[in-house]
Design a protein around this motif. Structure first.
Motif, PDB file in Angstrom:
ATOM      1  N   GLU A 258       0.830  -1.222   0.000  1.00  0.00           N
ATOM      2  CA  GLU A 258       0.000   0.000   0.000  1.00  0.00           C
ATOM      3  C   GLU A 258       0.857   1.262   0.000  1.00  0.00           C
ATOM      4  O   GLU A 258       0.485   2.273  -0.592  1.00  0.00           O
ATOM      5  CB  GLU A 258      -0.904   0.016   1.250  1.00  0.00           C
ATOM      6  N   SER A 259       1.995   1.194   0.681  1.00  0.00           N
ATOM      7  CA  SER A 259       2.818   2.406   0.806  1.00  0.00           C
ATOM      8  C   SER A 259       3.764   2.574  -0.377  1.00  0.00           C
ATOM      9  O   SER A 259       4.388   3.618  -0.537  1.00  0.00           O
ATOM     10  CB  SER A 259       3.622   2.366   2.111  1.00  0.00           C
ATOM     11  N   GLY A 260       3.913   1.518  -1.178  1.00  0.00           N
ATOM     12  CA  GLY A 260       4.845   1.583  -2.310  1.00  0.00           C
ATOM     13  C   GLY A 260       6.289   1.348  -1.888  1.00  0.00           C
ATOM     14  O   GLY A 260       7.221   1.787  -2.558  1.00  0.00           O
ATOM     15  N   GLY A 261       6.483   0.648  -0.763  1.00  0.00           N
ATOM     16  CA  GLY A 261       7.835   0.351  -0.283  1.00  0.00           C
ATOM     17  C   GLY A 261       8.326  -1.006  -0.715  1.00  0.00           C
ATOM     18  O   GLY A 261       7.885  -1.531  -1.749  1.00  0.00           O
ATOM     19  N   LYS A 262       9.210  -1.571   0.076  1.00  0.00           N
ATOM     20  CA  LYS A 262       9.846  -2.852  -0.242  1.00  0.00           C
ATOM     21  C   LYS A 262      10.243  -3.522   1.050  1.00  0.00           C
ATOM     22  O   LYS A 262      10.416  -2.850   2.067  1.00  0.00           O
ATOM     23  CB  LYS A 262      11.161  -2.585  -0.996  1.00  0.00           C
ATOM     24  N   ILE A 263      10.430  -4.848   1.002  1.00  0.00           N
ATOM     25  CA  ILE A 263      11.068  -5.530   2.130  1.00  0.00           C
ATOM     26  C   ILE A 263      12.316  -6.203   1.579  1.00  0.00           C
ATOM     27  O   ILE A 263      12.237  -6.987   0.618  1.00  0.00           O
ATOM     28  CB  ILE A 263      10.124  -6.541   2.805  1.00  0.00           C
ATOM     29  N   ILE A 264      13.461  -5.846   2.128  1.00  0.00           N
ATOM     30  CA  ILE A 264      14.730  -6.402   1.639  1.00  0.00           C
ATOM     31  C   ILE A 264      15.488  -7.034   2.802  1.00  0.00           C
ATOM     32  O   ILE A 264      15.128  -6.841   3.963  1.00  0.00           O
ATOM     33  CB  ILE A 264      15.621  -5.317   0.966  1.00  0.00           C
ATOM     34  N   ASP A 265      16.540  -7.775   2.471  1.00  0.00           N
ATOM     35  CA  ASP A 265      17.343  -8.361   3.541  1.00  0.00           C
ATOM     36  C   ASP A 265      18.771  -7.835   3.507  1.00  0.00           C
ATOM     37  O   ASP A 265      19.249  -7.358   2.473  1.00  0.00           O
ATOM     38  CB  ASP A 265      17.311  -9.895   3.499  1.00  0.00           C
ATOM     39  N   VAL A 266      19.426  -7.924   4.653  1.00  0.00           N
ATOM     40  CA  VAL A 266      20.828  -7.516   4.787  1.00  0.00           C
ATOM     41  C   VAL A 266      21.570  -8.634   5.522  1.00  0.00           C
ATOM     42  O   VAL A 266      20.976  -9.370   6.309  1.00  0.00           O
ATOM     43  CB  VAL A 266      20.965  -6.190   5.575  1.00  0.00           C
ATOM     44  N   THR A 267      22.857  -8.741   5.245  1.00  0.00           N
ATOM     45  CA  THR A 267      23.655  -9.787   5.894  1.00  0.00           C
ATOM     46  C   THR A 267      24.055  -9.340   7.305  1.00  0.00           C
ATOM     47  O   THR A 267      23.993  -8.147   7.623  1.00  0.00           O
ATOM     48  CB  THR A 267      24.951 -10.061   5.109  1.00  0.00           C
ATOM     49  N   ASP A 268      24.487 -10.287   8.114  1.00  0.00           N
ATOM     50  CA  ASP A 268      24.960  -9.948   9.455  1.00  0.00           C
ATOM     51  C   ASP A 268      26.163  -9.000   9.379  1.00  0.00           C
ATOM     52  O   ASP A 268      26.308  -8.106  10.223  1.00  0.00           O
ATOM     53  CB  ASP A 268      25.336 -11.216  10.238  1.00  0.00           C
ATOM     54  N   GLU A 269      27.009  -9.172   8.368  1.00  0.00           N
ATOM     55  CA  GLU A 269      28.170  -8.285   8.205  1.00  0.00           C
ATOM     56  C   GLU A 269      27.700  -6.848   7.955  1.00  0.00           C
ATOM     57  O   GLU A 269      28.234  -5.898   8.510  1.00  0.00           O
ATOM     58  CB  GLU A 269      29.055  -8.744   7.033  1.00  0.00           C
TER      59      GLU A 269
END
Ligand SMILES: *Cc1c(COP(=O)(O)O)cnc(C)c1O
Length: 349
Positions: A258-269
């Motif tokens: 709805e907001s036009g965003g995203k869900i992404i991932d990042v590494t522990d580093e």
């Protein structure tokens, strides 16, 4: 006027609070929205950090807990129960103590930061360390709450979200408008759901004219929303978001879409890099899960998802002091010196 906690301050936006609700508060909320001048400049954006680590038990969970425990007390409940990666248990323990009711917390054994464990213990909870992960603990808690009639205070409790949405009100009140973009860590996905509810409610009330794009950040080893599958064995240094099957899965996807965003991932580093950066550049010490916000933010700027010049708020969900082990084990050792100026001079030239 002195700050009176989120329930009294935002009462008009919390219709679930009635004249009969006993308000259990530690004066949570009213946390600083800090302009992160140095990191913002490096990234070419106008960056603010909402420092939720300055709540009474050191995380945003207090906003939800003041409402959940107040409503539990109104109902005449005698005990609360929760599964927790640490911060929910710290908060539930403190607010239950204040309400004079018992609290029981189930945490994944060996995966809770030291400060959080200490908190649950000192506030007087019954602490049960589960041989399993958060998702396993939550399943037991759901069963126990039903069978034993104890109030569940995880974010599947709708009152939690009602309280947590007030953080978005505070951001808009501080900026005088909504930000362009919000970046936040996502674990069980209650908080992203709550923020989106809050922004939409403030817009409907005519307090803001626009809505932010919401970007959710998960750790690569615990990224069910990014890969659209349950993670049976979630793994990440960011223990507060070490969750493989978020309870608010659909709501999180909806907030993003709805907001036009995203869900992404990042590494522990990347998380550790962001963790060091926001502390050493702008003086804000956050716990690893909160540093996922910073890591994600840097990644999104590099990907071009956050345009230069944007007004961005990164949510720092918890205080760095909760998890000193992670800080100490990721930095070079300190120097030992004799108490003389000559010795000191050797290290500062
Ligand atoms: C609980 C928590 C999160 C995750 O919030 P969800 O509502 O479970 O998505 C992130 N950071 C910290 C510090 C937390 O305590």
């Amino acid at each position: 006027m002195a700050w009176e906690g989120i329930i009294r301050h935002y009462r008009d936006y919390l219709p679930i609070i009635t004249n009969k609700t006993p308000i259990v508060t530690l004066l949570e909320g009213n946390t600083p929205l800090i302009r992160a001048t140095n990191l913002g400049k490096e990234l070419g954006i106008d960056l603010f950090v909402k420092f939720e680590g300055l709540n009474p038990t050191g995380s945003f969970k207090d906003r939800g807990m003041t409402v959940a425990i107040s409503k539990a007390l109104e109902k005449g409940v005698k005990a609360t129960i929760c599964a927790s990666t640490g911060n929910t248990s710290a908060s539930a323990a403190a607010y239950s103590a204040r309400a004079g009711i018992k609290s029981i917390v189930l945490i994944p054994k060996g995966y809770v930061a030291l400060g959080k464990l200490a908190q649950a213990m000192i506030y007087g909870s019954i602490v049960l360390e589960v041989e399993g992960n958060f998702d396993d603990a939550l399943n037991v808690v759901r069963e126990a709450s039903e069978e034993l009639g104890i109030e569940i205070v995880n974010s599947i409790n709708p009152y939690r979200l009602e309280g947590q949405k007030t953080a978005s009100f505070e951001i808009c009140d501080a900026l005088g408008k909504a930000p362009d973009i919000q970046v936040m860590p996502v674990g069980n996905a209650g908080n992203i759901t709550a923020y989106w509810m809050g922004y939409k409610q403030y817009k409907e009330a005519g307090k803001i004219n626009s809505l932010p794009k919401i970007f959710g950040i998960q750790a690569k080893g615990a990224a069910p929303l990014v890969y659209n599958r349950v993670f049976e064995k979630p793994e990440t240094i960011a223990t507060a978001i070490r969750i493989g099957n978020p309870a608010r899965w659909q709501e999180a996807i909806k907030a993003k879409d709805e907001s036009g965003g995203k869900i992404i991932d990042v590494t522990d580093e990347e998380i550790i890099e962001g963790y060091k950066k926001i502390a050493s550049k702008d003086g804000i010490f956050v716990e690893p899960a909160s540093a996922a916000s910073i890591a994600g933010l840097i990644k999104l700027v590099n990907l071009g998802d956050i345009p230069k010049g944007s007004l961005v708020v990164a949510i720092a969900t918890g205080n760095g002091l909760k998890d000193p082990n992670t800080a100490i084990s990721n930095l070079p050792p300190t120097f030992t010196v004799k108490p003389s100026i000559e010795e000191v001079k050797k290290f500062i030239q």
